[in-house]
Design a protein around this motif. Sequence first.
Motif, PDB file in Angstrom:
ATOM      1  N   PRO A 171      19.010 -40.997  21.776  1.00 45.40           N
ATOM      2  CA  PRO A 171      17.789 -41.400  21.041  1.00 45.40           C
ATOM      3  C   PRO A 171      16.546 -41.429  21.939  1.00 45.40           C
ATOM      4  CG  PRO A 171      19.621 -42.816  20.431  1.00 45.40           C
ATOM      5  CD  PRO A 171      20.070 -42.016  21.620  1.00 45.40           C
ATOM      6  N   GLN A 172      16.758 -41.766  23.187  1.00 45.42           N
ATOM      7  CA  GLN A 172      15.604 -41.799  24.097  1.00 45.42           C
ATOM      8  C   GLN A 172      15.038 -40.391  24.294  1.00 45.42           C
ATOM      9  OE1 GLN A 172      15.669 -44.523  27.203  1.00 45.42           O
ATOM     10  NE2 GLN A 172      14.041 -43.529  28.362  1.00 45.42           N
ATOM     11  N   LEU A 173      15.959 -39.435  24.374  1.00 45.51           N
ATOM     12  CA  LEU A 173      15.549 -38.038  24.517  1.00 45.51           C
ATOM     13  C   LEU A 173      14.789 -37.604  23.254  1.00 45.51           C
ATOM     14  CD1 LEU A 173      16.020 -35.947  26.726  1.00 45.51           C
ATOM     15  CD2 LEU A 173      18.127 -35.278  25.585  1.00 45.51           C
ATOM     16  N   TYR A 174      15.334 -38.015  22.111  1.00 42.22           N
ATOM     17  CA  TYR A 174      14.714 -37.670  20.835  1.00 42.22           C
ATOM     18  C   TYR A 174      13.311 -38.277  20.738  1.00 42.22           C
ATOM     19  CZ  TYR A 174      14.057 -37.721  15.730  1.00 42.22           C
ATOM     20  OH  TYR A 174      13.557 -37.573  14.466  1.00 42.22           O
ATOM     21  N   GLU A 175      13.216 -39.572  21.081  1.00 41.40           N
ATOM     22  CA  GLU A 175      11.926 -40.265  21.001  1.00 41.40           C
ATOM     23  C   GLU A 175      10.873 -39.595  21.880  1.00 41.40           C
ATOM     24  OE1 GLU A 175      10.620 -42.529  19.058  1.00 41.40           O
ATOM     25  OE2 GLU A 175      12.515 -42.497  17.965  1.00 41.40           O
ATOM     26  N   ALA A 176      11.321 -39.166  23.069  1.00 39.03           N
ATOM     27  CA  ALA A 176      10.359 -38.572  24.016  1.00 39.03           C
ATOM     28  C   ALA A 176       9.914 -37.182  23.563  1.00 39.03           C
ATOM     29  CB  ALA A 176      10.978 -38.491  25.404  1.00 39.03           C
ATOM     30  N   ASN A 177      10.637 -36.604  22.566  1.00 38.57           N
ATOM     31  CA  ASN A 177      10.317 -35.233  22.156  1.00 38.57           C
ATOM     32  C   ASN A 177      10.059 -35.119  20.663  1.00 38.57           C
ATOM     33  OD1 ASN A 177      10.846 -33.489  24.736  1.00 38.57           O
ATOM     34  ND2 ASN A 177      12.483 -35.013  24.654  1.00 38.57           N
ATOM     35  N   ARG A 178       9.633 -36.210  20.070  1.00 39.90           N
ATOM     36  CA  ARG A 178       9.367 -36.218  18.626  1.00 39.90           C
ATOM     37  C   ARG A 178       8.324 -35.172  18.240  1.00 39.90           C
ATOM     38  NH1 ARG A 178      11.439 -40.811  15.713  1.00 39.90           N
ATOM     39  NH2 ARG A 178      10.111 -40.195  13.980  1.00 39.90           N
ATOM     40  N   ASN A 179       7.492 -34.817  19.178  1.00 40.39           N
ATOM     41  CA  ASN A 179       6.447 -33.827  18.883  1.00 40.39           C
ATOM     42  C   ASN A 179       7.023 -32.425  18.675  1.00 40.39           C
ATOM     43  OD1 ASN A 179       7.196 -33.877  21.589  1.00 40.39           O
ATOM     44  ND2 ASN A 179       5.272 -32.954  22.268  1.00 40.39           N
ATOM     45  N   ILE A 180       8.224 -32.171  19.231  1.00 43.70           N
ATOM     46  CA  ILE A 180       8.783 -30.821  19.041  1.00 43.70           C
ATOM     47  C   ILE A 180      10.109 -30.843  18.271  1.00 43.70           C
ATOM     48  CG2 ILE A 180       7.641 -29.678  21.001  1.00 43.70           C
ATOM     49  CD1 ILE A 180      10.245 -30.102  22.586  1.00 43.70           C
ATOM     50  N   ILE A 181      10.674 -32.047  18.105  1.00 47.45           N
ATOM     51  CA  ILE A 181      11.939 -32.142  17.352  1.00 47.45           C
ATOM     52  C   ILE A 181      11.681 -32.946  16.076  1.00 47.45           C
ATOM     53  CG2 ILE A 181      14.334 -32.933  17.381  1.00 47.45           C
ATOM     54  CD1 ILE A 181      14.232 -32.884  20.434  1.00 47.45           C
ATOM     55  N   SER A 182      11.887 -32.301  14.933  1.00 50.00           N
ATOM     56  CA  SER A 182      11.698 -33.055  13.690  1.00 50.00           C
ATOM     57  C   SER A 182      13.039 -33.632  13.230  1.00 50.00           C
ATOM     58  CB  SER A 182      11.070 -32.174  12.606  1.00 50.00           C
ATOM     59  OG  SER A 182      11.773 -30.952  12.536  1.00 50.00           O
ATOM     60  N   ASP A 183      14.118 -32.888  13.476  1.00 50.46           N
ATOM     61  CA  ASP A 183      15.455 -33.356  13.091  1.00 50.46           C
ATOM     62  C   ASP A 183      16.304 -33.397  14.365  1.00 50.46           C
ATOM     63  OD1 ASP A 183      18.048 -33.679  12.276  1.00 50.46           O
ATOM     64  OD2 ASP A 183      17.956 -32.182  10.669  1.00 50.46           O
ATOM     65  N   PRO A 184      16.832 -34.563  14.741  1.00 58.71           N
ATOM     66  CA  PRO A 184      17.593 -34.642  15.997  1.00 58.71           C
ATOM     67  C   PRO A 184      18.857 -33.773  16.003  1.00 58.71           C
ATOM     68  CG  PRO A 184      17.768 -36.693  14.753  1.00 58.71           C
ATOM     69  CD  PRO A 184      16.742 -35.874  14.075  1.00 58.71           C
ATOM     70  N   ASN A 185      19.253 -33.307  14.830  1.00 59.54           N
ATOM     71  CA  ASN A 185      20.428 -32.431  14.780  1.00 59.54           C
ATOM     72  C   ASN A 185      20.050 -30.962  14.933  1.00 59.54           C
ATOM     73  OD1 ASN A 185      22.380 -34.508  14.307  1.00 59.54           O
ATOM     74  ND2 ASN A 185      21.480 -34.714  12.262  1.00 59.54           N
ATOM     75  N   LEU A 186      18.769 -30.710  15.008  1.00 55.25           N
ATOM     76  CA  LEU A 186      18.314 -29.313  15.101  1.00 55.25           C
ATOM     77  C   LEU A 186      17.442 -29.101  16.332  1.00 55.25           C
ATOM     78  CD1 LEU A 186      17.327 -28.343  11.445  1.00 55.25           C
ATOM     79  CD2 LEU A 186      19.233 -27.440  12.787  1.00 55.25           C
TER      80      LEU A 186
ATOM     81  N   TYR B 106      23.314 -29.992  22.287  1.00 54.07           N
ATOM     82  CA  TYR B 106      22.804 -30.915  21.266  1.00 54.07           C
ATOM     83  C   TYR B 106      22.329 -32.134  22.045  1.00 54.07           C
ATOM     84  CZ  TYR B 106      27.700 -32.413  21.742  1.00 54.07           C
ATOM     85  OH  TYR B 106      28.909 -32.792  22.265  1.00 54.07           O
ATOM     86  N   LEU B 107      21.573 -32.997  21.403  1.00 54.46           N
ATOM     87  CA  LEU B 107      20.909 -34.071  22.154  1.00 54.46           C
ATOM     88  C   LEU B 107      21.901 -34.963  22.902  1.00 54.46           C
ATOM     89  CD1 LEU B 107      17.945 -35.209  19.844  1.00 54.46           C
ATOM     90  CD2 LEU B 107      17.892 -33.741  21.868  1.00 54.46           C
ATOM     91  N   GLY B 108      23.018 -35.293  22.258  1.00 53.11           N
ATOM     92  CA  GLY B 108      24.006 -36.160  22.914  1.00 53.11           C
ATOM     93  C   GLY B 108      24.583 -35.502  24.160  1.00 53.11           C
ATOM     94  N   LYS B 109      24.854 -34.197  24.035  1.00 49.89           N
ATOM     95  CA  LYS B 109      25.420 -33.464  25.165  1.00 49.89           C
ATOM     96  C   LYS B 109      24.416 -33.419  26.336  1.00 49.89           C
ATOM     97  CE  LYS B 109      27.568 -28.974  26.134  1.00 49.89           C
ATOM     98  NZ  LYS B 109      27.831 -27.636  25.566  1.00 49.89           N
ATOM     99  N   ILE B 110      23.183 -33.140  25.975  1.00 52.33           N
ATOM    100  CA  ILE B 110      22.140 -33.057  27.025  1.00 52.33           C
ATOM    101  C   ILE B 110      21.977 -34.416  27.705  1.00 52.33           C
ATOM    102  CG2 ILE B 110      19.671 -32.651  27.453  1.00 52.33           C
ATOM    103  CD1 ILE B 110      19.760 -30.725  24.987  1.00 52.33           C
TER     104      ILE B 110
END
Lengths: 89, 223
Positions: free
Chosen positions: B190-205, B172-176
């Motif tokens: 969140p930084q990981l999520y922000e950098a991958n918003r194009n492929i991640i719509s829900d940070p929990n998925l 999951y994002l926190g673990k990574i």
Amino acid sequence: MLKKRAIWLVLGLLSVTLLVSACGPSAAQLAARDAARSAALAAEAMADNMEADLANLPGEIVEKEAQVAALEAELAELQAEYYALGGGR
Amino acid sequence: MKRTVLLALMLCLGLASTGLAKTYTAEELSGYSQAEIEAMGNSNINLQIAYWEWRKAVADERIADLEPQVTPLRDRVDELDARISELMSQINALEAELNQLRNAGVIHNIVEGECLWTIASYHYYYGDGSQWPLIYERNRDTISDPDLIYAGHTLWVPVPLRSSYTVVEGDYLGKIAGYAVIYGDRGMWPQLYEANRNIISDPNLIYPGQVLTVSRTGVGGSR
């Protein structure tokens, strides 16, 4: 008698003059012509270059300013990473 | 008689100087094309010289008009070129230092039950336990016996920081974000999520096989 001599003299002088005129230009004149030609063409090329620069340099300057801005941003990004990774400590 | 001879002499001199002393006006010279002048060969030499001198004078006038406008532009270009070259050399030098830092390895905090084999086998390190000697070699100054490492101690694992990461089962994002080769800090998900918003719509998925970009801009990281 004198009149006859005078006529011959005038005719002689005229012949010499015509002969000299028909001889064509001297080497010095040809060199002067060639030098003037080279100088004129060089000055025209320089003026043409300046005109081209006047037309092109403003656009080139805008591009280079954008390049400088991009490089400054890239440098700032790398510096941030550098310090984040413990560099400079 | 004398008058006749004098007149004749003057006539001769006049004829001889024909073409030598003649001056041409700009209007006359502008009526000739370059091709016409060049086709004259060695005749009308004075006309040719006058023509080329006139052309040079016209060009000199153009130069005098253009110079004050062009010189500042050329100076500005030179200034920008110097700045670009300076920035490029700074960037190259920094890139070299960064590569060293990126490849220096990451710090691993040893937890209970780990040995060099298990550490080497983690998928985010080598994914292969047999690579443990690499870790051992990197830490020879602190490890005397490779079979004896202690929980709570730290080790250098000589792997570069990741610029991308492939999600595996159980991630999951926190673990990574907490992996040392990523940010070494779970709180940075969140930084990981922000950098991958194009492929991640829900940070929990996130799904196994997804390749995430690891942004390094302004990262605090763990070293």
